[in-house]
Design an enzyme around this catalytic site. Structure first.
Site, PDB file in Angstrom:
ATOM      1  N   ALA A 180       0.802  -1.228   0.000  1.00 32.72           N
ATOM      2  CA  ALA A 180       0.000   0.000   0.000  1.00 32.72           C
ATOM      3  C   ALA A 180       0.833   1.276   0.000  1.00 32.72           C
ATOM      4  CB  ALA A 180      -0.915  -0.035   1.224  1.00 32.72           C
ATOM      5  N   GLU A 182       3.743   1.901  -1.256  1.00 29.11           N
ATOM      6  CA  GLU A 182       4.719   2.072  -2.335  1.00 29.11           C
ATOM      7  C   GLU A 182       4.098   2.870  -3.484  1.00 29.11           C
ATOM      8  OE1 GLU A 182       6.185  -1.973  -2.834  1.00 29.11           O
ATOM      9  OE2 GLU A 182       6.632  -2.064  -0.687  1.00 29.11           O
ATOM     10  N   ASN A 253       2.133 -10.168  -1.001  1.00 31.78           N
ATOM     11  CA  ASN A 253       3.318 -10.731  -1.671  1.00 31.78           C
ATOM     12  C   ASN A 253       3.984 -11.862  -0.887  1.00 31.78           C
ATOM     13  OD1 ASN A 253       4.722 -10.700  -4.092  1.00 31.78           O
ATOM     14  ND2 ASN A 253       6.446  -9.531  -3.204  1.00 31.78           N
ATOM     15  N   SER A 310       8.613  -0.629  -4.426  1.00 28.73           N
ATOM     16  CA  SER A 310       9.701   0.277  -4.093  1.00 28.73           C
ATOM     17  C   SER A 310      10.158  -0.078  -2.677  1.00 28.73           C
ATOM     18  CB  SER A 310       9.251   1.736  -4.145  1.00 28.73           C
ATOM     19  OG  SER A 310       8.405   2.062  -3.061  1.00 28.73           O
ATOM     20  N   TYR A 311      11.316   0.265  -2.201  1.00 22.33           N
ATOM     21  CA  TYR A 311      12.355   0.988  -2.874  1.00 22.33           C
ATOM     22  C   TYR A 311      13.632   0.183  -2.782  1.00 22.33           C
ATOM     23  CZ  TYR A 311      13.436   2.047   2.036  1.00 22.33           C
ATOM     24  OH  TYR A 311      13.709   1.926   3.384  1.00 22.33           O
ATOM     25  N   GLU A 385      12.205  -3.106  -7.748  1.00 22.50           N
ATOM     26  CA  GLU A 385      12.103  -2.152  -6.641  1.00 22.50           C
ATOM     27  C   GLU A 385      12.580  -0.827  -7.213  1.00 22.50           C
ATOM     28  OE1 GLU A 385      11.246  -2.849  -3.400  1.00 22.50           O
ATOM     29  OE2 GLU A 385      11.245  -5.029  -3.442  1.00 22.50           O
TER      30      GLU A 385
HETATM   31  O1  0X9 Z   1       9.356  -7.926   0.569  1.00 21.50           O
HETATM   32  C1  0X9 Z   1       8.856  -7.824  -0.571  1.00 21.50           C
HETATM   33  O2  0X9 Z   1       7.765  -8.301  -0.862  1.00 21.50           O
HETATM   34  C2  0X9 Z   1       9.600  -7.047  -1.665  1.00 21.50           C
HETATM   35  N1  0X9 Z   1      10.211  -5.870  -1.090  1.00 21.50           N
HETATM   36  S1  0X9 Z   1       9.257  -4.645  -0.570  1.00 21.50           S
HETATM   37  O3  0X9 Z   1      10.028  -3.710   0.202  1.00 21.50           O
HETATM   38  N2  0X9 Z   1       8.738  -3.859  -1.843  1.00 21.50           N
HETATM   39  O4  0X9 Z   1       8.158  -5.170   0.137  1.00 21.50           O
HETATM   40  C3  0X9 Z   1      10.683  -7.932  -2.246  1.00 21.50           C
HETATM   41  C4  0X9 Z   1      10.292  -9.361  -2.551  1.00 21.50           C
HETATM   42  C5  0X9 Z   1      10.573  -9.726  -3.938  1.00 21.50           C
HETATM   43  N3  0X9 Z   1       9.539  -9.312  -4.810  1.00 21.50           N
HETATM   44  C6  0X9 Z   1       8.673 -10.190  -5.384  1.00 21.50           C
HETATM   45  N4  0X9 Z   1       8.805 -11.447  -5.159  1.00 21.50           N
HETATM   46  N5  0X9 Z   1       7.728  -9.704  -6.152  1.00 21.50           N
HETATM   47 ZN    ZN Z   2       6.665  -3.980  -2.050  1.00 23.34          ZN
END
Ligand code: 0X9
Ligand code: ZN
Length: 420
Positions: A180, A182, A253, A310-311, A385
């Site tokens: 949310a 980002e 995610n 991000s980031y 990112e």
């Molecule tokens: O922790 C995450 O989900 C991502 N970093 S964030 O700070 N944007 O939350 C990185 C994880 C790798 N990304 C994906 N698998 N899409």
């Molecule tokens: Zn993220």
């Protein structure tokens, strides 16, 4: 014309009587955000964070990395004393002031989906209006679609567009605002849609639209985004409850139904920022999007999928769940990711690191990329990112929206030129 979304109700009233005043958000006035060099002091930094009850922006401290730590005014002296002699830089002297500056949105006049949109951030309703306006500027070549509903019943709205050759070609699918807070990811996804639709007299753009359909979802997490504008700017997850806990939010995610059970890449604690959910795919957003991606693959096919975050300035490839498993077209994926990173850097000198998620950032299970690559079977799958590397983090000043969008388009363009 501008109005401050949250702070100045007087300006708001003057600017437009039609714009409702948003409720007061959680205050971050006087909060500092500090980037602390962790080095080998992981235990010490963790203990400071726990004892002072602090939050971090990019996960738990890891050896050899930096920890971006949010410090309320009441803990500022204790934090300074505990970290005396350690290397630290201040990202936000006053996070509340940075948020106020970021929340000065331009007034959006319905029907005016032009490039000035990218000069400020916007409210959720204005985003929906902008997408509708963009679609109605190209009625023969686009449509508004939905991949399903969020927990609170908002459509996960997308814009599907194609070129003069018609729709039904292999799809380029973008996801923005999974997390949310980002906000820059929303703007970037909209920018690429706006750019491609408005530059069809450029033969290259025309070629892209003749080759692919584009189906972009600027908001995977509409409920969370709305919450960042009404209650807490730093919210990340969706707004889902969990049995036996007062904490809300499942991390979209970490919730995708693939390798969800693998340990070490998500939290089972509902209060954690990376809470995986109670069962795989239990977030309505993940459930809707996973089904939508599968059916799109079964129909026109998914050529390229990018999940925008991000980031940190990273351009990443599968896998997140394992640091040893290698994607079957890994060589090509790495070459494309490196090429995209180089193309991005050429525009404004912003340097990106490229590589697989697990070894480039950290282990992440149940993420969109692994699902879309292995279960859906999309050909090219990435997650990026965006800016920055830690000057401003999630609260990226509005002046950086346009340059971020411009350089990101260069990365996307590289992929569209070089994918087979
Ligand atoms: O922790 C995450 O989900 C991502 N970093 S964030 O700070 N944007 O939350 C990185 C994880 C790798 N990304 C994906 N698998 N899409
Ligand atoms: Zn993220």
């Amino acid at each position: 014309m501008k109005y401050n979304f949250l702070v100045s109700s007087a300006v708001l009233a003057l600017a437009s009587a039609a714009v409702a005043q948003a409720p007061q958000r959680r205050s971050y006035d006087g909060y500092k955000v500090v980037r602390l060099t962790v080095g080998q002091d992981v235990a010490k930094v963790n203990s400071i964070i726990d004892r002072l009850g602090l939050t971090t922006w990019k996960g738990k401290p890891r050896a050899g990395a930096a920890a971006d730590i949010v410090i309320p005014p009441s803990q500022a002296d204790a934090f300074a004393a505990e970290t005396a002699g350690m290397e630290a830089v201040t990202m936000h002297e006053d996070l509340g002031a940075s948020i106020a500056q970021e929340s000065t949105f331009h007034i959006y006049a319905a029907g005016s989906a032009n490039a000035t949109w990218f000069e400020s951030y916007h409210s959720y309703n204005d985003h929906v209006q902008f997408l509708g306006d963009l679609q109605s500027q190209f009625p023969e070549q686009s449509q508004i679609v939905s991949s399903g509903k969020s927990l609170n019943g908002k459509d996960i709205t997308g814009i599907h567009f194609w070129g003069k050759s018609g729709k039904g070609k292999p799809a380029v699918v973008f996801h923005g605002t999974v997390h949310a807070r980002e906000w820059i990811s929303t703007m970037v996804v909209e920018y690429v849609a706006h750019y491609l639709l408005n530059n069809q007299d450029d033969a290259e753009v025309e070629g892209f639209l003749d080759k692919y359909d584009f189906i972009f979802f600027p908001f995977v997490n509409p409920d969370g985004f709305i919450y960042t504008q009404t209650e807490d700017r730093m919210w990340r997850k969706n707004r889902q409850s969990s049995s036996g806990s007062n904490c809300l939010g499942h991390d979209i995610n970490r919730n995708w139904p693939y390798k969800w059970d693998v340990s070490g890449g998500a939290s089972s604690n509902p209060c954690a920022e990376d809470f995986k959910g109670e069962s795989e795919g239990d977030a309505p957003e993940t459930e809707a999007l996973s089904a939508w991606l599968k059916s799109t693959q079964a129909g026109q096919g998914v050529k390229l999928f990018i999940d925008w975050h991000s980031y940190s300035q990273l351009f990443m490839t599968p896998y997140g769940y394992s640091c040893t498993e290698v994607a079957s077209n890994n060589e090509e994926l790495q070459s494309l990711a490196k090429g995209a990173a180089a193309a991005i850097e050429k525009v404004h000198g912003t340097s990106f690191e490229a590589g697989p998620i697990c070894s480039t950032i950290y282990k992440a299970t149940g993420s969109s990329v692994d699902y879309t690559y292995d279960v859906v079977g999309a050909d090219y799958v990435f997650t990026a990112e965006l800016r920055d590397r830690g000057n401003y983090g999630f609260v990226l000043p509005p002046e950086q929206i346009v340059p971020t969008c411009e350089e990101t388009y260069a990365g996307v363009r590289y992929l569209l030129q070089n994918m087979k």
